[in-house]
Design an enzyme around this catalytic site. Sequence first.
Site, PDB file in Angstrom:
ATOM      1  N   ARG A  51       0.868  -1.178   0.000  1.00 50.28           N
ATOM      2  CA  ARG A  51       0.000   0.000   0.000  1.00 50.28           C
ATOM      3  C   ARG A  51       0.908   1.232   0.000  1.00 50.28           C
ATOM      4  NH1 ARG A  51       2.452   1.667   3.695  1.00 50.28           N
ATOM      5  NH2 ARG A  51       0.929   3.293   3.916  1.00 50.28           N
ATOM      6  N   GLY A  52       0.270   2.424  -0.035  1.00 53.02           N
ATOM      7  CA  GLY A  52       1.064   3.639  -0.199  1.00 53.02           C
ATOM      8  C   GLY A  52       1.134   3.948  -1.692  1.00 53.02           C
ATOM      9  N   ARG A  88      -7.539  -0.176  -6.776  1.00 57.31           N
ATOM     10  CA  ARG A  88      -7.772   0.874  -5.770  1.00 57.31           C
ATOM     11  C   ARG A  88      -7.987   2.198  -6.505  1.00 57.31           C
ATOM     12  NH1 ARG A  88      -4.201   1.133  -0.496  1.00 57.31           N
ATOM     13  NH2 ARG A  88      -6.092   2.159   0.228  1.00 57.31           N
ATOM     14  N   ASP A 240      -1.710  10.867  -1.748  1.00 59.39           N
ATOM     15  CA  ASP A 240      -2.117   9.854  -2.727  1.00 59.39           C
ATOM     16  C   ASP A 240      -2.458  10.466  -4.073  1.00 59.39           C
ATOM     17  OD1 ASP A 240      -2.912   8.800   0.131  1.00 59.39           O
ATOM     18  OD2 ASP A 240      -2.479   7.102  -1.182  1.00 59.39           O
ATOM     19  N   ASN A 250      -5.023  12.704   0.906  1.00 56.52           N
ATOM     20  CA  ASN A 250      -4.173  11.780   1.670  1.00 56.52           C
ATOM     21  C   ASN A 250      -5.066  10.994   2.632  1.00 56.52           C
ATOM     22  OD1 ASN A 250      -1.532  10.737   2.304  1.00 56.52           O
ATOM     23  ND2 ASN A 250      -1.637  11.841   4.238  1.00 56.52           N
ATOM     24  N   LYS A 251      -4.446  10.145   3.403  1.00 54.86           N
ATOM     25  CA  LYS A 251      -5.156   9.270   4.339  1.00 54.86           C
ATOM     26  C   LYS A 251      -6.165  10.042   5.196  1.00 54.86           C
ATOM     27  CE  LYS A 251      -4.990   5.741   4.537  1.00 54.86           C
ATOM     28  NZ  LYS A 251      -5.984   4.913   3.810  1.00 54.86           N
TER      29      LYS A 251
HETATM   30  O1  MRU Z   1      -4.437   3.220   2.328  1.00 65.28           O
HETATM   31  P1  MRU Z   1      -2.953   3.377   2.201  1.00 65.28           P
HETATM   32  O2  MRU Z   1      -2.190   2.753   3.321  1.00 65.28           O
HETATM   33  O3  MRU Z   1      -2.455   2.948   0.843  1.00 65.28           O
HETATM   34  O4  MRU Z   1      -2.725   4.947   2.306  1.00 65.28           O
HETATM   35  C1  MRU Z   1      -1.425   5.467   2.265  1.00 65.28           C
HETATM   36  C2  MRU Z   1      -1.376   6.930   2.450  1.00 65.28           C
HETATM   37  O5  MRU Z   1      -2.377   7.591   2.588  1.00 65.28           O
HETATM   38  C3  MRU Z   1      -0.027   7.580   2.366  1.00 65.28           C
HETATM   39  O6  MRU Z   1       0.040   8.671   3.223  1.00 65.28           O
HETATM   40  C4  MRU Z   1       0.166   8.061   0.913  1.00 65.28           C
HETATM   41  O7  MRU Z   1      -0.008   7.008   0.019  1.00 65.28           O
HETATM   42  C5  MRU Z   1       1.494   8.657   0.713  1.00 65.28           C
HETATM   43  S1  MRU Z   1       2.726   7.397   0.631  1.00 65.28           S
HETATM   44  C6  MRU Z   1       4.239   8.046   0.331  1.00 65.28           C
END
Ligand code: MRU
Length: 361
Positions: A51-52, A88, A240, A250-251
């Site tokens: 993920r990320g 995703r 993201d 972002n998250k």
């Molecule tokens: O749901 P995830 O774990 O994929 O979300 C990740 C994030 O929101 C990170 O902050 C984002 O991808 C930046 S990663 C360098």
Amino acid sequence: MKINGTPFRSIWFEEGEVRIIDQRWLPHELRIVPLRDRADFATAIRDMWVRGAPLIGATAAWGMAVQMAQDPSDASLAETWEVLHETRPTAINLRWALNEMKRHLSPLPAATRAAAAAQRAAEICDEDVEINRRIGLHGLEVIRQIAARKQGRVNILTHCNAGWLATVDWGTATSPIYHAIEDGIDVHVFVDETRPRNQGALLTACEMNWHGVSHDLIVDNAGGHLMQHGEVDMVIVGTDRTTAQGDVCNKIGTYLKALAAKANGVPFYVALPSPTIDWTVRDGVKEIPIEERSPAEVTHVQGKAPDGTVLSVQISPDGTGARNPAFDVTPAALVTGLITERGICAADPAAMAAMFPDLAR
Ligand code: MRU
């Protein structure tokens, strides 16, 4: 970065196969698994073994490469783009990497696609590492300035995991932190736990431990309080998808941190690799699709039992439903600066276009 002294990337090619760290088991177990066909890659992205945003893109690129070795036809290329793209919806690096692979492979004869795809996937990974290293060097300058002004420890708050586990290496938000520590700056990191999936508690804290970074895990609701009491010198988060006008997706929970930072005069920086910019959209709140994940992620939490087994327990009453939007959008006006691989720019359309004249539309 290293795990117990051994250098690792989050995805790599070894002994004829693509391998990843299966992040569902961290920090309790380090499980390395191979991804052998397109279905494996789709599952790994959808179910968050990886993920990320940058790592999702890198994994998709390798997924395309593995598929090209099995069937390099035009139909297979098109179908793989679709299958991996639908895994995703929010992180734009997925579309970026798949488009990049398609652009590179489409003009080639089918017989040469497998080798070309593997080479381009490996390059995309190497490019990600270099982008993040550069983000670290530019972010280091901001941390240096704060350290010089304060003449003391720099306290940095981060949300979710935008560390090396979310990229191929270095991380985005964590790269300035790792560079500052190498530079001899005294840094302390406040790690938001990041409910519901706890990427902060499970992954960022794990990275901080592996690297020996001073840190405290905090509940998501503690950030505002710490900022109000002068305990946070800056916030650095990942993203993201960032729009052409500088709105930052972002998250979930990032937006609340940005509001608290603004209210308390705390600088709020976003570490932004250029493949995470979506130049096709401007208004992030209206135009970015926000992933809704399973309510079970909210009603249950995963952890390690005293006997060492990793298990999931229910925390809400039977019959209580849940909403689970996985991301939110922080409007550009709340962002102090975007730390990119080319330097730091304001979160506004003109500054972003000036920083990336070759990419902006
Ligand atoms: O749901 P995830 O774990 O994929 O979300 C990740 C994030 O929101 C990170 O902050 C984002 O991808 C930046 S990663 C360098």
